[in-house]
Motif scaffolding. Structure first.
Motif, PDB file in Angstrom:
ATOM      1  N   THR A  51     -45.863  35.675 -57.339  1.00 11.29           N
ATOM      2  CA  THR A  51     -45.863  36.962 -58.042  1.00 11.29           C
ATOM      3  C   THR A  51     -47.234  37.249 -58.639  1.00 11.29           C
ATOM      4  O   THR A  51     -47.738  38.375 -58.544  1.00 11.29           O
ATOM      5  CB  THR A  51     -44.784  36.960 -59.152  1.00 11.29           C
ATOM      6  N   VAL A  52     -47.854  36.237 -59.233  1.00  9.03           N
ATOM      7  CA  VAL A  52     -49.205  36.409 -59.799  1.00  9.03           C
ATOM      8  C   VAL A  52     -50.190  36.733 -58.683  1.00  9.03           C
ATOM      9  O   VAL A  52     -51.028  37.637 -58.818  1.00  9.03           O
ATOM     10  CB  VAL A  52     -49.638  35.148 -60.587  1.00  9.03           C
ATOM     11  N   PHE A  53     -50.103  36.017 -57.564  1.00 10.80           N
ATOM     12  CA  PHE A  53     -50.995  36.308 -56.434  1.00 10.80           C
ATOM     13  C   PHE A  53     -50.762  37.726 -55.904  1.00 10.80           C
ATOM     14  O   PHE A  53     -51.716  38.416 -55.537  1.00 10.80           O
ATOM     15  CB  PHE A  53     -50.817  35.292 -55.308  1.00 10.80           C
ATOM     16  N   ALA A  54     -49.511  38.161 -55.871  1.00 15.25           N
ATOM     17  CA  ALA A  54     -49.213  39.520 -55.404  1.00 15.25           C
ATOM     18  C   ALA A  54     -49.844  40.545 -56.350  1.00 15.25           C
ATOM     19  O   ALA A  54     -50.404  41.559 -55.906  1.00 15.25           O
ATOM     20  CB  ALA A  54     -47.707  39.731 -55.309  1.00 15.25           C
ATOM     21  N   LEU A  55     -49.777  40.264 -57.642  1.00 12.17           N
ATOM     22  CA  LEU A  55     -50.392  41.168 -58.618  1.00 12.17           C
ATOM     23  C   LEU A  55     -51.910  41.184 -58.452  1.00 12.17           C
ATOM     24  O   LEU A  55     -52.531  42.247 -58.450  1.00 12.17           O
ATOM     25  CB  LEU A  55     -50.023  40.735 -60.039  1.00 12.17           C
ATOM     26  N   ALA A  57     -53.559  40.479 -55.785  1.00 10.64           N
ATOM     27  CA  ALA A  57     -53.922  41.028 -54.473  1.00 10.64           C
ATOM     28  C   ALA A  57     -54.081  42.547 -54.514  1.00 10.64           C
ATOM     29  O   ALA A  57     -54.758  43.128 -53.669  1.00 10.64           O
ATOM     30  CB  ALA A  57     -52.880  40.633 -53.436  1.00 10.64           C
ATOM     31  N   VAL A  58     -53.499  43.188 -55.501  1.00  4.57           N
ATOM     32  CA  VAL A  58     -53.644  44.638 -55.651  1.00  4.57           C
ATOM     33  C   VAL A  58     -55.109  45.010 -55.851  1.00  4.57           C
ATOM     34  O   VAL A  58     -55.553  46.085 -55.446  1.00  4.57           O
ATOM     35  CB  VAL A  58     -52.784  45.129 -56.859  1.00  4.57           C
ATOM     36  N   PHE A  59     -55.879  44.113 -56.438  1.00  8.36           N
ATOM     37  CA  PHE A  59     -57.277  44.398 -56.745  1.00  8.36           C
ATOM     38  C   PHE A  59     -58.233  44.022 -55.612  1.00  8.36           C
ATOM     39  O   PHE A  59     -59.449  44.152 -55.767  1.00  8.36           O
ATOM     40  CB  PHE A  59     -57.678  43.662 -58.037  1.00  8.36           C
ATOM     41  N   PRO A  61     -60.223  44.443 -52.015  1.00  6.31           N
ATOM     42  CA  PRO A  61     -60.761  45.624 -51.321  1.00  6.31           C
ATOM     43  C   PRO A  61     -59.759  46.150 -50.286  1.00  6.31           C
ATOM     44  O   PRO A  61     -58.894  45.423 -49.806  1.00  6.31           O
ATOM     45  CB  PRO A  61     -62.020  45.096 -50.625  1.00  6.31           C
ATOM     46  N   HIS A  62     -59.933  47.422 -49.959  1.00  2.61           N
ATOM     47  CA  HIS A  62     -59.001  48.084 -49.043  1.00  2.61           C
ATOM     48  C   HIS A  62     -58.930  47.402 -47.674  1.00  2.61           C
ATOM     49  O   HIS A  62     -57.896  47.410 -47.024  1.00  2.61           O
ATOM     50  CB  HIS A  62     -59.400  49.565 -48.887  1.00  2.61           C
ATOM     51  N   GLU A  63     -60.031  46.763 -47.254  1.00  2.99           N
ATOM     52  CA  GLU A  63     -60.049  46.086 -45.951  1.00  2.99           C
ATOM     53  C   GLU A  63     -59.069  44.908 -45.911  1.00  2.99           C
ATOM     54  O   GLU A  63     -58.667  44.462 -44.842  1.00  2.99           O
ATOM     55  CB  GLU A  63     -61.449  45.540 -45.614  1.00  2.99           C
ATOM     56  N   LEU A  64     -58.732  44.364 -47.077  1.00  2.00           N
ATOM     57  CA  LEU A  64     -57.823  43.213 -47.146  1.00  2.00           C
ATOM     58  C   LEU A  64     -56.400  43.624 -47.550  1.00  2.00           C
ATOM     59  O   LEU A  64     -55.638  42.835 -48.092  1.00  2.00           O
ATOM     60  CB  LEU A  64     -58.368  42.163 -48.128  1.00  2.00           C
ATOM     61  N   LYS A  65     -56.064  44.858 -47.261  1.00  6.90           N
ATOM     62  CA  LYS A  65     -54.728  45.379 -47.599  1.00  6.90           C
ATOM     63  C   LYS A  65     -53.635  44.533 -46.938  1.00  6.90           C
ATOM     64  O   LYS A  65     -52.572  44.323 -47.519  1.00  6.90           O
ATOM     65  CB  LYS A  65     -54.624  46.839 -47.141  1.00  6.90           C
ATOM     66  N   ILE A  69     -50.231  42.921 -48.710  1.00  7.47           N
ATOM     67  CA  ILE A  69     -48.870  43.112 -48.183  1.00  7.47           C
ATOM     68  C   ILE A  69     -48.229  41.764 -47.871  1.00  7.47           C
ATOM     69  O   ILE A  69     -47.054  41.530 -48.175  1.00  7.47           O
ATOM     70  CB  ILE A  69     -48.906  44.028 -46.930  1.00  7.47           C
ATOM     71  N   GLY A  70     -49.003  40.848 -47.298  1.00 13.34           N
ATOM     72  CA  GLY A  70     -48.474  39.513 -46.975  1.00 13.34           C
ATOM     73  C   GLY A  70     -48.043  38.736 -48.209  1.00 13.34           C
ATOM     74  O   GLY A  70     -46.958  38.140 -48.246  1.00 13.34           O
ATOM     75  N   VAL A  71     -48.885  38.763 -49.248  1.00 12.86           N
ATOM     76  CA  VAL A  71     -48.550  38.037 -50.481  1.00 12.86           C
ATOM     77  C   VAL A  71     -47.354  38.691 -51.165  1.00 12.86           C
ATOM     78  O   VAL A  71     -46.449  38.001 -51.660  1.00 12.86           O
ATOM     79  CB  VAL A  71     -49.779  37.971 -51.432  1.00 12.86           C
ATOM     80  N   ALA A  72     -47.311  39.999 -51.202  1.00 11.57           N
ATOM     81  CA  ALA A  72     -46.181  40.711 -51.820  1.00 11.57           C
ATOM     82  C   ALA A  72     -44.885  40.425 -51.060  1.00 11.57           C
ATOM     83  O   ALA A  72     -43.827  40.214 -51.669  1.00 11.57           O
ATOM     84  CB  ALA A  72     -46.463  42.210 -51.854  1.00 11.57           C
TER      85      ALA A  72
END
Length: 190
Positions: A51-55, A57-59, A61-65, A69-72
């Protein structure tokens, strides 16, 4: 129902079987509860970390979207697993079974102390036989509540109890019963 007389040796033999079974089951559930407790903590910590990694991951860059999504997705799957697989309930269930077997063991050991006063061939008093019957009934009730056991763990627990009761190297039921009957013969011959 008419009282069926029981000799002291029959009584002690049945009581020993009950005590032995209660000790093995008590040990089994103690280990199962400890294992489930660790699994429960492991799963909860894992979900929290994801959950912390998913949070975080929001920050990214757009290239790593795709990573976000994978972590979430992994966090969501872990949360679903946490809610579907009732590890916490298993901790409670095994804890309750441990306490129930502990109660049977305590009562059986108290009865064993009373049985030591009996002469080997004498008939046992009716109230003692009735108490043994109650404990056997509790034993049967607990057996009926049991899920299928982990045979490997059950045999390990049985071996641990055998060694504790009868000495190092005595791990099988057969060897334990040999040691038990030898001890009974020595006690009776005194």
């Amino acid at each position: 129902m008419e009282y069926q007389a029981m000799t002291a040796s029959e009584f002690c033999s049945e009581l020993h079987k009950l005590t032995y079974t209660a000790e093995v089951n008590q040990r089994y559930h103690q280990i199962k509860q400890a294992r489930m407790w660790w699994w429960d903590k492991f799963v909860k910590i894992g979900v929290a970390i994801l959950t912390v990694f998913a949070l975080l991951a929001v920050f990214l860059p757009h290239e790593l979207k795709w990573l976000e999504i994978g972590v979430a997705t992994a966090a969501a799957v872990a949360a679903v697993v946490l809610n579907v697989v009732p590890v916490g309930e298993w901790v409670t269930e095994f804890g309750e079974m441990f306490r129930s077997w502990s109660d049977v063991l305590r009562d059986a050991e108290l009865l064993e102390l009373k049985a030591r006063k009996l002469k080997n061939k004498a008939d046992v008093e009716e109230h003692l036989v009735e108490r043994l019957e109650e404990l056997v009934s509790q034993h049967c009730q607990l057996d009926a509540m049991e899920p299928a056991p982990n045979d490997e763990l059950l045999f390990r627990c049985q071996g641990d109890i055998n060694e504790r009761m009868y000495g190092k190297g005595i791990r099988t039921y057969e060897k334990a019963m040999e040691a038990y009957w030898q001890a009974v013969e020595v006690r009776v011959s005194r």
